[in-house]
Design a protein around this motif. Sequence first.
Motif, PDB file in Angstrom:
ATOM      1  N   SER A  13      -0.002   8.807 -10.607  1.00 33.01           N
ATOM      2  CA  SER A  13       0.812   8.126  -9.593  1.00 33.01           C
ATOM      3  C   SER A  13       0.131   7.086  -8.617  1.00 33.01           C
ATOM      4  O   SER A  13      -1.239   6.799  -8.935  1.00 33.01           O
ATOM      5  CB  SER A  13       1.412   9.205  -8.457  1.00 33.01           C
ATOM      6  OG  SER A  13       0.376   9.704  -7.736  1.00 33.01           O
ATOM      7  N   LYS A  14       0.938   6.225  -8.065  1.00 28.43           N
ATOM      8  CA  LYS A  14       0.481   5.195  -7.487  1.00 28.43           C
ATOM      9  C   LYS A  14      -0.785   5.554  -6.338  1.00 28.43           C
ATOM     10  O   LYS A  14      -1.416   5.195  -6.027  1.00 28.43           O
ATOM     11  CB  LYS A  14       1.463   4.232  -6.880  1.00 28.43           C
ATOM     12  CG  LYS A  14       1.222   3.135  -6.658  1.00 28.43           C
ATOM     13  CD  LYS A  14       2.581   2.435  -6.150  1.00 28.43           C
ATOM     14  CE  LYS A  14       2.296   0.778  -6.152  1.00 28.43           C
ATOM     15  NZ  LYS A  14       3.471   0.118  -5.779  1.00 28.43           N
ATOM     16  N   LYS A  15      -0.282   6.718  -5.773  1.00 30.22           N
ATOM     17  CA  LYS A  15      -1.179   7.432  -4.590  1.00 30.22           C
ATOM     18  C   LYS A  15      -2.431   7.684  -5.179  1.00 30.22           C
ATOM     19  O   LYS A  15      -3.698   7.431  -4.528  1.00 30.22           O
ATOM     20  CB  LYS A  15      -0.279   8.526  -4.014  1.00 30.22           C
ATOM     21  CG  LYS A  15      -1.047   9.194  -2.762  1.00 30.22           C
ATOM     22  CD  LYS A  15      -0.115  10.354  -2.174  1.00 30.22           C
ATOM     23  CE  LYS A  15      -0.948  11.228  -1.116  1.00 30.22           C
ATOM     24  NZ  LYS A  15      -0.176  12.320  -0.755  1.00 30.22           N
ATOM     25  N   ASP A  16      -2.502   8.329  -6.584  1.00 30.49           N
ATOM     26  CA  ASP A  16      -3.815   8.758  -6.925  1.00 30.49           C
ATOM     27  C   ASP A  16      -4.551   7.536  -7.133  1.00 30.49           C
ATOM     28  O   ASP A  16      -5.948   7.690  -6.780  1.00 30.49           O
ATOM     29  CB  ASP A  16      -3.573   9.454  -8.004  1.00 30.49           C
ATOM     30  CG  ASP A  16      -2.913  11.119  -8.092  1.00 30.49           C
ATOM     31  OD1 ASP A  16      -3.021  11.504  -6.761  1.00 30.49           O
ATOM     32  OD2 ASP A  16      -2.159  11.354  -8.757  1.00 30.49           O
ATOM     33  N   ILE A  17      -4.070   6.562  -7.805  1.00 35.16           N
ATOM     34  CA  ILE A  17      -4.849   5.065  -7.839  1.00 35.16           C
ATOM     35  C   ILE A  17      -5.231   4.675  -6.584  1.00 35.16           C
ATOM     36  O   ILE A  17      -6.455   4.358  -6.606  1.00 35.16           O
ATOM     37  CB  ILE A  17      -3.904   4.073  -8.755  1.00 35.16           C
ATOM     38  CG1 ILE A  17      -3.623   4.711 -10.001  1.00 35.16           C
ATOM     39  CG2 ILE A  17      -4.588   2.909  -8.795  1.00 35.16           C
ATOM     40  CD1 ILE A  17      -2.518   3.774 -10.790  1.00 35.16           C
ATOM     41  N   CYS A  18      -4.631   4.690  -5.734  1.00 31.20           N
ATOM     42  CA  CYS A  18      -4.913   4.210  -4.163  1.00 31.20           C
ATOM     43  C   CYS A  18      -6.224   4.944  -3.764  1.00 31.20           C
ATOM     44  O   CYS A  18      -7.047   4.340  -3.330  1.00 31.20           O
ATOM     45  CB  CYS A  18      -3.728   4.136  -3.335  1.00 31.20           C
ATOM     46  SG  CYS A  18      -2.491   2.685  -3.523  1.00 31.20           S
ATOM     47  N   ILE A  19      -5.957   6.255  -3.919  1.00 26.34           N
ATOM     48  CA  ILE A  19      -7.088   6.996  -3.517  1.00 26.34           C
ATOM     49  C   ILE A  19      -8.295   6.922  -4.169  1.00 26.34           C
ATOM     50  O   ILE A  19      -9.495   6.728  -3.559  1.00 26.34           O
ATOM     51  CB  ILE A  19      -6.743   8.621  -3.336  1.00 26.34           C
ATOM     52  CG1 ILE A  19      -5.750   8.944  -2.525  1.00 26.34           C
ATOM     53  CG2 ILE A  19      -7.988   9.609  -3.294  1.00 26.34           C
ATOM     54  CD1 ILE A  19      -5.117  10.335  -2.564  1.00 26.34           C
ATOM     55  N   ILE A  48      -9.364   4.020  -5.648  1.00 26.06           N
ATOM     56  CA  ILE A  48      -9.740   2.511  -5.400  1.00 26.06           C
ATOM     57  C   ILE A  48     -10.457   2.585  -3.870  1.00 26.06           C
ATOM     58  O   ILE A  48     -11.420   2.234  -3.614  1.00 26.06           O
ATOM     59  CB  ILE A  48      -8.616   1.690  -5.106  1.00 26.06           C
ATOM     60  CG1 ILE A  48      -8.168   1.292  -6.731  1.00 26.06           C
ATOM     61  CG2 ILE A  48      -8.987   0.494  -4.586  1.00 26.06           C
ATOM     62  CD1 ILE A  48      -6.923   0.492  -6.791  1.00 26.06           C
ATOM     63  N   LEU A  49      -9.705   3.505  -2.996  1.00 31.77           N
ATOM     64  CA  LEU A  49     -10.363   3.607  -1.762  1.00 31.77           C
ATOM     65  C   LEU A  49     -11.731   4.411  -1.600  1.00 31.77           C
ATOM     66  O   LEU A  49     -12.514   4.084  -1.095  1.00 31.77           O
ATOM     67  CB  LEU A  49      -9.350   4.310  -0.601  1.00 31.77           C
ATOM     68  CG  LEU A  49      -9.867   4.709   0.691  1.00 31.77           C
ATOM     69  CD1 LEU A  49      -9.978   3.227   1.460  1.00 31.77           C
ATOM     70  CD2 LEU A  49      -8.836   5.733   1.538  1.00 31.77           C
ATOM     71  N   LYS A  50     -11.876   5.280  -2.408  1.00 32.21           N
ATOM     72  CA  LYS A  50     -13.238   6.176  -2.684  1.00 32.21           C
ATOM     73  C   LYS A  50     -14.090   5.241  -3.225  1.00 32.21           C
ATOM     74  O   LYS A  50     -15.370   5.231  -2.884  1.00 32.21           O
ATOM     75  CB  LYS A  50     -12.945   7.321  -3.683  1.00 32.21           C
ATOM     76  CG  LYS A  50     -12.462   8.529  -3.028  1.00 32.21           C
ATOM     77  CD  LYS A  50     -12.372   9.681  -3.901  1.00 32.21           C
ATOM     78  CE  LYS A  50     -11.478  10.675  -3.244  1.00 32.21           C
ATOM     79  NZ  LYS A  50     -11.523  12.153  -4.080  1.00 32.21           N
TER      80      LYS A  50
END
Length: 66
Positions: free
Chosen positions: A2-8, A10-12
């Motif tokens: 999901s988009k949320k997993d990709i953002c996490i 990238i943030l990591k």
Amino acid sequence: MSKKDICIIILKVVIYACTLALGVLGVSAITSCSASRDVDVVGKATIVTVDTTRINHNTYIKFPKR
């Protein structure tokens, strides 16, 4: 994913990259504090002295009588 997993993810990655960059700067700051050099100095010294010694002989010489 999901988009949320990709953002996490990238943030990591950004946090890891910043931590790595700050760690390198911290190590370089610690190692740059200690510096030493080996120095050899060679030279010539000329010492000139002037000494004035005055001797005054003032004495009474007694000769034996014959």
